[in-house]
Design an enzyme around this catalytic site. Structure first.
Site, PDB file in Angstrom:
ATOM      1  N   SER A  82      76.864  25.766  37.093  1.00 32.73           N
ATOM      2  CA  SER A  82      77.980  26.340  37.845  1.00 32.73           C
ATOM      3  C   SER A  82      77.720  26.327  39.342  1.00 32.73           C
ATOM      4  CB  SER A  82      78.256  27.785  37.409  1.00 32.73           C
ATOM      5  OG  SER A  82      77.434  28.701  38.101  1.00 32.73           O
ATOM      6  N   VAL A  83      78.778  26.635  40.096  1.00 30.11           N
ATOM      7  CA  VAL A  83      78.687  26.739  41.554  1.00 30.11           C
ATOM      8  C   VAL A  83      77.724  27.841  41.978  1.00 30.11           C
ATOM      9  CG1 VAL A  83      80.617  28.363  41.791  1.00 30.11           C
ATOM     10  CG2 VAL A  83      80.132  26.756  43.650  1.00 30.11           C
ATOM     11  N   LYS A  84      77.491  28.821  41.094  1.00 28.28           N
ATOM     12  CA  LYS A  84      76.627  29.953  41.436  1.00 28.28           C
ATOM     13  C   LYS A  84      75.152  29.575  41.503  1.00 28.28           C
ATOM     14  CE  LYS A  84      79.741  33.275  41.629  1.00 28.28           C
ATOM     15  NZ  LYS A  84      79.980  34.101  42.819  1.00 28.28           N
ATOM     16  N   ASP A  85      74.796  28.400  40.993  1.00 29.80           N
ATOM     17  CA  ASP A  85      73.417  27.923  41.148  1.00 29.80           C
ATOM     18  C   ASP A  85      73.026  27.888  42.624  1.00 29.80           C
ATOM     19  OD1 ASP A  85      73.528  27.432  38.432  1.00 29.80           O
ATOM     20  OD2 ASP A  85      73.533  25.242  38.625  1.00 29.80           O
ATOM     21  N   ARG A  86      73.990  27.521  43.449  1.00 26.37           N
ATOM     22  CA  ARG A  86      73.726  27.343  44.874  1.00 26.37           C
ATOM     23  C   ARG A  86      73.287  28.651  45.527  1.00 26.37           C
ATOM     24  NH1 ARG A  86      76.319  22.521  46.858  1.00 26.37           N
ATOM     25  NH2 ARG A  86      77.671  21.533  45.309  1.00 26.37           N
TER      26      ARG A  86
END
Length: 375
Positions: free
Chosen positions: A49-53
């Site tokens: 997901s984008v939340k990895d970043r």
């Protein structure tokens, strides 16, 4: 077949981000658009997901600042799940213990993935307001007070949340757009003309907006998407219909305004409210028309984008050949495959001539022996 060689990566954190920008041509055509409708596909990031970043950015920043102590620190985080998965991945690599607090409505898949990565998971009641001691935030704060070396990296207030998107997600989008030539068959303004994203903590839309407007295109239109029942949209009058009502889509919307979300009209120019029904229809459209196995918040983002593109300003952009409209698709269907909304959509049968033909063939009694040469 040509391919671009990549170096051997040191660990999974090096595989965070660098996600593709994909044309959503079939949906654009169906909607009668002339612009380039593009999806930023975040589920191909290492943790899904984008939340990895932001998980990577918060952990690395905390290490640099001496806030994380190897062998001692316990990372505690209240989350809808994806930030937790990113943190659990990062902490598995770095060697920190992890405790995740998460509302009960979040999927079983998220809990299973968190536990697989070694995290402790505590579920909290969905109905508790954010400032209740029994909410996922309240429970995380209590655990942080009582667990030695416990630390909350705090995605809701941590400046590294929007900065991760200002420094990576936004520049990646720009790089994809400017490196793709404009041709007669696929014209391009060579700019990001509009960016649409659903908002949870708000770090994604805030950080990407700043990247786009500061260094690329000050006139880029940024649109935030907020589920009905949440209070993030501006003006506040948009939130009155259904305020406080529960919604099924996970990972977006809140009953409070996170510090990392900029509601300044210079950062987020417009807001759109979306329903669960529209979000899940958009998910099905992305799957069946574009082959993209996305999650519910991606459906919210696309649904919001299509709604805004029908407004007066949106119609101008949608109807202009070569303008680039980017929709951020935050995660994949991996986290939601046991959810009723997904199973209902996956097993719903649409009438087709092929389905009728198959039924007719299998209804026949004649059985012909299988010849080995036919296999």
């Amino acid at each position: 077949m040509e391919f671009a060689p990549t170096r051997i990566l040191d660990n999974a954190l090096d595989a965070v981000g660098n996600t593709p920008l994909i044309r959503l041509d079939k949906i654009a055509t169906e909607e009668g658009m002339k612009c380039n409708l593009l999806g930023k596909l975040e589920f191909v990031s290492a943790g899904g997901s984008v939340k990895d970043r932001i998980a990577k950015a918060m952990v690395l920043a905390a290490e640099k600042e001496g806030k994380l102590i190897p062998g001692k620190s316990v990372v505690i985080e209240p989350t809808s799940g994806n930030t937790g998965i990113g943190l659990a991945m990062a902490c598995a690599i770095k060697g920190y213990s992890v405790v995740i607090t998460m509302p009960k409505k979040m999927s079983l898949e998220k809990e299973a993935l968190l536990r697989a990565l070694g995290a402790q998971v505590i579920r909290t009641p969905d109905e508790e307001p954010w400032d209740s001691p029994r909410s996922h935030i309240g429970v995380a704060c209590r655990l942080q007070r009582e667990i030695e070396h416990g630390i909350i990296l705090d995605q809701y207030r941590n400046v590294n949340n929007p900065l991760a998107h200002e420094y990576t997600t936004g520049p990646e989008i720009v790089a994809s757009v400017v490196s793709t030539p404009s041709t007669s068959s696929r014209p391009s303004s060579m700019k990001v003309d509009a960016f649409i994203a659903s908002a949870g903590t708000g770090g994604t839309i805030t950080g990407v907006s700043r990247a786009l407007k500061k260094i690329h295109n000050p006139d880029c239109v940024v649109v935030g998407v907020d589920p009905i029942g949440s209070i993030l949209a501006v003006p506040n009058s948009l939130n009155l219909n259904g305020k406080g009502n529960p919604y099924v889509v996970e990972g977006i919307g809140y009953d409070f305004i996170p510090d990392v979300l900029s509601r300044d009209v210079t950062d987020v120019n417009h807001w759109v409210k979306t329903s669960d029904e529209d979000a899940f229809k958009a998910v099905q459209s992305l799957m069946r028309k574009e082959g993209l196995l996305v999650g519910g918040s991606s459906g919210s983002a696309l649904s919001g984008a299509l709604t805004w593109l029908k407004t007066e300003q949106g119609r101008t952009i949608a109807g202009t050949e070569g303008l680039n409209v980017v929709v951020l698709l935050p995660d994949g269907i991996r986290n939601y495959m046991s959810k009723e909304w997904f199973l209902k959509g996956a097993f719903s049968s649409e009438h087709s001539d092929l389905a009728t033909r198959i039924s007719g063939i299998l209804a026949q009694e004649e059985i012909v022996p299988i010849q080995q040469s036919s296999l």
